[in-house]
Design an enzyme around this catalytic site. Structure first.
Site, mmCIF file in Angstrom:
data_model
loop_
_atom_site.group_PDB
_atom_site.id
_atom_site.type_symbol
_atom_site.label_atom_id
_atom_site.label_comp_id
_atom_site.label_asym_id
_atom_site.label_seq_id
_atom_site.Cartn_x
_atom_site.Cartn_y
_atom_site.Cartn_z
ATOM 1 N N HIS A 50 3.707 -2.262 3.251
ATOM 2 C CA HIS A 50 3.535 -1.058 2.522
ATOM 3 C C HIS A 50 5.077 -0.626 1.758
ATOM 4 O O HIS A 50 6.036 -1.172 2.272
ATOM 5 C CB HIS A 50 3.512 0.139 3.531
ATOM 6 C CG HIS A 50 2.144 -0.248 4.447
ATOM 7 N ND1 HIS A 50 1.950 -1.103 5.435
ATOM 8 C CD2 HIS A 50 0.963 0.657 4.426
ATOM 9 C CE1 HIS A 50 0.575 -0.951 5.799
ATOM 10 N NE2 HIS A 50 0.258 0.162 5.256
ATOM 11 N N ASP B 282 0.660 -1.306 -0.069
ATOM 12 C CA ASP B 282 0.057 0.068 0.024
ATOM 13 C C ASP B 282 0.781 1.378 0.051
ATOM 14 O O ASP B 282 1.954 1.105 0.542
ATOM 15 C CB ASP B 282 -0.941 -0.256 1.110
ATOM 16 C CG ASP B 282 -2.189 -0.711 1.034
ATOM 17 O OD1 ASP B 282 -2.032 -1.878 0.210
ATOM 18 O OD2 ASP B 282 -3.097 -0.859 2.090
#
Length: 292
Positions: free
Chosen positions: A260, A115
């Site tokens: 992430h 992400d």
């Protein structure tokens, strides 16, 4: 582009693009010869009480590991719309009340997701590791970051990774008005279409914070909502060992792993991927990505 919403004509074009992008073949697209195991339907979270239909044929999976590494040219996949019947159009997804938390019934397969990117400091290293092991992942990009790093977005798409919508500026969606939610989603889908030529088919709300308007507007733009099974908490930089342990302890069929590649110092995330990915593959897990 200004922060205000697009004019109606441009919005209509984007929605048409979403419909076109959702027209995909009902067979698996893999780097391997024909004969790879077939479809596995997405299921909704356990609280839904069973599988959720995601279209007549159901979504499928692109298997992502082969027995030998490929050159960059051979590694790149054909568009996922290859082989679709002429004139085929898929309807927009239904409006769901919960995101998908896992992808069950895929055999010994897992999904890796990243992400907040892309980030030129960390995303290239993650892409390199995925390429070395010939696996694909899902990248939920923020439109603002994608605009600054369009070459990386094109590299993701060229390598066969799934690019999802993670809003423009990563706000808490439950605190926004419907028009602000629409702007965050719409601008990001527009950026992805501009950069890759194809609209995103998957959406993830920042912080995993969903509400009725978020589900409705995401579906309006042809996207399915997806969350995760295992949160590595890598955003808190707990140490590479803890990130690795979270993935390996949570490994299982249909598991979706959250990491992430932007939003802070992600060197631990990069190092963790290098460590746990070979272990998952040696344990017999296939690393797969869904398509519709």
């Amino acid at each position: 582009m200004k922060k205000d919403e697009m004019i109606p004509g441009r919005r209509a074009v984007l929605r048409i693009a979403a419909c076109l992008g959702a027209a995909v073949t009902t067979r698996l697209l893999t780097a391997e010869p024909a004969g790879t195991p077939g479809h596995a339907a997405l299921a909704s979270p356990a609280a839904d009480g069973g599988a959720a239909a995601a279209g007549a044929a159901g979504p499928g999976v692109v298997e992502t590991r082969s027995s030998a590494l490929r050159t960059p040219a051979a590694y790149r996949l054909q568009p996922l719309t290859e082989g679709a019947p002429p004139g085929y159009r898929r309807a927009a997804p239904p409006v769901r009340e919960k995101p998908f938390l896992e992808l069950p019934d895929l055999g010994h397969s897992m999904v890796l997701t990243f992400d907040d990117g892309p980030d030129p400091r960390y995303t290239p290293q993650i892409l390199r590791t995925l390429r070395e092991h010939d696996v694909r992942a899902m990248f939920f990009v923020c439109g603002e970051m994608a605009g600054y790093n369009q070459d990386l977005v094109r590299e993701m798409a060229g390598d066969g990774h799934i690019i999802g919508n993670h809003t423009w500026s990563h706000p808490l969606m439950t605190k926004l008005t419907p028009s602000a939610i629409r702007s965050e989603i719409e601008r990001t889908s527009e950026m992805i279409v501009k950069t890759t030529g194809a609209p995103p088919l998957w959406f993830r709300a920042p912080y995993g914070a969903w509400n009725k308007h978020t589900f409705e507007i995401g579906a309006e733009f042809g996207m399915e909502p997806v969350a995760w099974t295992v949160d590595t908490l890598d955003w808190a930089t707990p140490g590479t060992d803890k990130v690795v342990r979270a993935v390996l302890d949570g490994a299982g069929p249909g598991v979706i792993v959250l990491q992430h590649d932007a939003g802070g110092n992600r060197s631990q995330s990069v190092a963790a991927l290098r460590r746990y990915l070979p272990t998952l593959l040696s344990d017999g897990y296939r690393i797969a990505v869904p398509y519709r």
